[in-house]
Design a protein around this motif. Sequence first.
Motif, PDB file in Angstrom:
ATOM      1  N   GLU A  45       0.956  -1.137  -0.149  1.00 54.38           N
ATOM      2  CA  GLU A  45      -0.013  -0.152   0.169  1.00 54.38           C
ATOM      3  C   GLU A  45       0.871   1.196   0.124  1.00 54.38           C
ATOM      4  O   GLU A  45       0.779   2.185  -0.679  1.00 54.38           O
ATOM      5  N   GLN A  46       1.591   1.207   1.048  1.00 52.04           N
ATOM      6  CA  GLN A  46       2.738   2.480   1.303  1.00 52.04           C
ATOM      7  C   GLN A  46       4.076   1.898   0.359  1.00 52.04           C
ATOM      8  O   GLN A  46       4.631   1.005   0.503  1.00 52.04           O
ATOM      9  N   ILE A  47       4.493   2.813  -0.731  1.00 56.20           N
ATOM     10  CA  ILE A  47       5.417   2.488  -1.572  1.00 56.20           C
ATOM     11  C   ILE A  47       6.297   3.577  -1.742  1.00 56.20           C
ATOM     12  O   ILE A  47       5.834   4.781  -2.097  1.00 56.20           O
ATOM     13  N   GLN A  50      11.587   4.440  -4.824  1.00 57.03           N
ATOM     14  CA  GLN A  50      12.608   3.636  -5.333  1.00 57.03           C
ATOM     15  C   GLN A  50      12.120   2.150  -5.443  1.00 57.03           C
ATOM     16  O   GLN A  50      12.356   1.464  -6.271  1.00 57.03           O
ATOM     17  N   GLU A  51      11.113   1.788  -4.314  1.00 51.75           N
ATOM     18  CA  GLU A  51      10.607   0.393  -4.392  1.00 51.75           C
ATOM     19  C   GLU A  51       9.635   0.514  -5.729  1.00 51.75           C
ATOM     20  O   GLU A  51       9.539  -0.514  -6.493  1.00 51.75           O
ATOM     21  N   MET A  52       9.048   1.612  -5.857  1.00 47.21           N
ATOM     22  CA  MET A  52       7.967   1.605  -7.127  1.00 47.21           C
ATOM     23  C   MET A  52       9.125   1.411  -8.536  1.00 47.21           C
ATOM     24  O   MET A  52       8.515   0.517  -9.278  1.00 47.21           O
ATOM     25  N   GLU A  53      10.177   1.905  -8.509  1.00 46.99           N
ATOM     26  CA  GLU A  53      11.030   1.767  -9.591  1.00 46.99           C
ATOM     27  C   GLU A  53      11.361   0.211  -9.715  1.00 46.99           C
ATOM     28  O   GLU A  53      11.351  -0.432 -10.974  1.00 46.99           O
ATOM     29  N   LEU A  54      11.736  -0.382  -8.866  1.00 46.16           N
ATOM     30  CA  LEU A  54      12.173  -1.745  -8.687  1.00 46.16           C
ATOM     31  C   LEU A  54      11.069  -2.748  -9.288  1.00 46.16           C
ATOM     32  O   LEU A  54      11.343  -3.648  -9.854  1.00 46.16           O
ATOM     33  N   ILE A  55       9.934  -2.600  -8.764  1.00 50.27           N
ATOM     34  CA  ILE A  55       8.777  -3.425  -9.022  1.00 50.27           C
ATOM     35  C   ILE A  55       8.697  -3.207 -10.652  1.00 50.27           C
ATOM     36  O   ILE A  55       8.501  -4.145 -11.433  1.00 50.27           O
ATOM     37  N   LYS A  56       8.615  -1.812 -10.912  1.00 48.69           N
ATOM     38  CA  LYS A  56       8.385  -1.611 -12.566  1.00 48.69           C
ATOM     39  C   LYS A  56       9.494  -2.413 -13.385  1.00 48.69           C
ATOM     40  O   LYS A  56       9.109  -2.821 -14.231  1.00 48.69           O
ATOM     41  N   ASN A  57      10.779  -2.201 -12.809  1.00 47.53           N
ATOM     42  CA  ASN A  57      11.800  -2.674 -13.546  1.00 47.53           C
ATOM     43  C   ASN A  57      11.671  -4.316 -13.475  1.00 47.53           C
ATOM     44  O   ASN A  57      12.060  -5.057 -14.805  1.00 47.53           O
ATOM     45  N   ALA A 104       3.853  -5.321 -31.522  1.00 49.18           N
ATOM     46  CA  ALA A 104       3.895  -5.818 -30.102  1.00 49.18           C
ATOM     47  C   ALA A 104       3.372  -4.735 -29.573  1.00 49.18           C
ATOM     48  O   ALA A 104       3.835  -3.405 -29.364  1.00 49.18           O
ATOM     49  N   PHE A 105       1.900  -4.631 -28.808  1.00 54.44           N
ATOM     50  CA  PHE A 105       1.596  -3.443 -27.815  1.00 54.44           C
ATOM     51  C   PHE A 105       1.749  -3.984 -26.588  1.00 54.44           C
ATOM     52  O   PHE A 105       1.413  -5.224 -26.134  1.00 54.44           O
ATOM     53  N   LEU A 106       2.305  -3.115 -25.803  1.00 52.23           N
ATOM     54  CA  LEU A 106       2.608  -3.189 -24.320  1.00 52.23           C
ATOM     55  C   LEU A 106       1.831  -2.448 -23.279  1.00 52.23           C
ATOM     56  O   LEU A 106       1.297  -1.291 -23.610  1.00 52.23           O
ATOM     57  N   ILE A 107       1.069  -3.283 -22.347  1.00 58.50           N
ATOM     58  CA  ILE A 107       0.409  -2.550 -21.335  1.00 58.50           C
ATOM     59  C   ILE A 107       1.066  -3.036 -20.015  1.00 58.50           C
ATOM     60  O   ILE A 107       1.182  -4.043 -19.803  1.00 58.50           O
ATOM     61  N   GLY A 108       1.107  -1.638 -19.261  1.00 59.32           N
ATOM     62  CA  GLY A 108       1.787  -2.023 -18.051  1.00 59.32           C
ATOM     63  C   GLY A 108       0.847  -2.587 -16.866  1.00 59.32           C
ATOM     64  O   GLY A 108      -0.286  -2.450 -17.068  1.00 59.32           O
ATOM     65  N   GLY A 109       1.484  -2.530 -15.752  1.00 55.44           N
ATOM     66  CA  GLY A 109       0.465  -3.158 -14.637  1.00 55.44           C
ATOM     67  C   GLY A 109       0.097  -1.833 -13.750  1.00 55.44           C
ATOM     68  O   GLY A 109       0.282  -0.620 -14.447  1.00 55.44           O
ATOM     69  N   SER A 110      -0.426  -1.915 -12.692  1.00 55.01           N
ATOM     70  CA  SER A 110      -1.002  -0.724 -11.962  1.00 55.01           C
ATOM     71  C   SER A 110       0.252   0.328 -11.609  1.00 55.01           C
ATOM     72  O   SER A 110      -0.249   1.484 -11.368  1.00 55.01           O
ATOM     73  N   LEU A 111       1.489   0.034 -11.851  1.00 57.09           N
ATOM     74  CA  LEU A 111       2.578   1.026 -11.514  1.00 57.09           C
ATOM     75  C   LEU A 111       2.921   1.709 -12.878  1.00 57.09           C
ATOM     76  O   LEU A 111       3.695   2.606 -12.954  1.00 57.09           O
TER      77      LEU A 111
END
Length: 159
Positions: A45-47, A50-57, A104-111
Amino acid sequence: MNIQIIAIGKLKEKYLKQGIDEYLKRLSSYAKVDIIELPDEKAPEQISPQEMELIKNKEGERILAKIPTDAYVIALAIEGKMKSSEEFAHSIDKLATYGKSKIAFLIGGSLGLSKEVMKRADEALSFSKMTFPHQLMRLILLEQIYRAFRIMRGEPYHK
Ligand SMILES: C[S@@+](CC[C@H](N)C(=O)[O-])C[C@H]1O[C@@H](n2cnc3c(N)ncnc32)[C@H](O)[C@@H]1O
């Protein structure tokens, strides 16, 4: 034409699945369309940024591994370029004319999509300044691809 939709996250909603199946069926007479669904990373929930970048990566690495080397890559991103349906149809048509038959079409996740993924993309396409849920985005994209083929072939479609 060979179209891949590479998307983060599992499609859960039944009503979206039904809509997606319908458009995949409609599109089957125009193109080979495959949806590649990739697992998302669980974000707390709280992110922190830096954590957000890690997850996106992490999610981004999964996406990059699935993109065929010879594909023209269109990343779906809010901050991308907006096009009318006719402009979108024209750009798909142009790609086919210039021998780019794999998209190729790319769709990201919630971040959203990582910087590396955005670097790999040949273009970033926006469907508006609004944020759509990634699962719904798949259906909207399929409808617009279907509409694009109808426009390209001069076939009737809903205005
Ligand atoms: C819930 S959104 C992610 C929101 C995230 N905060 C961001 O800014 O990217 C999930 C994915 O859906 C797609 N998406 C959502 N709204 C969009 C829009 N208006 N235009 C294009 N793509 C969109 C993008 O691929 C995005 O990565």
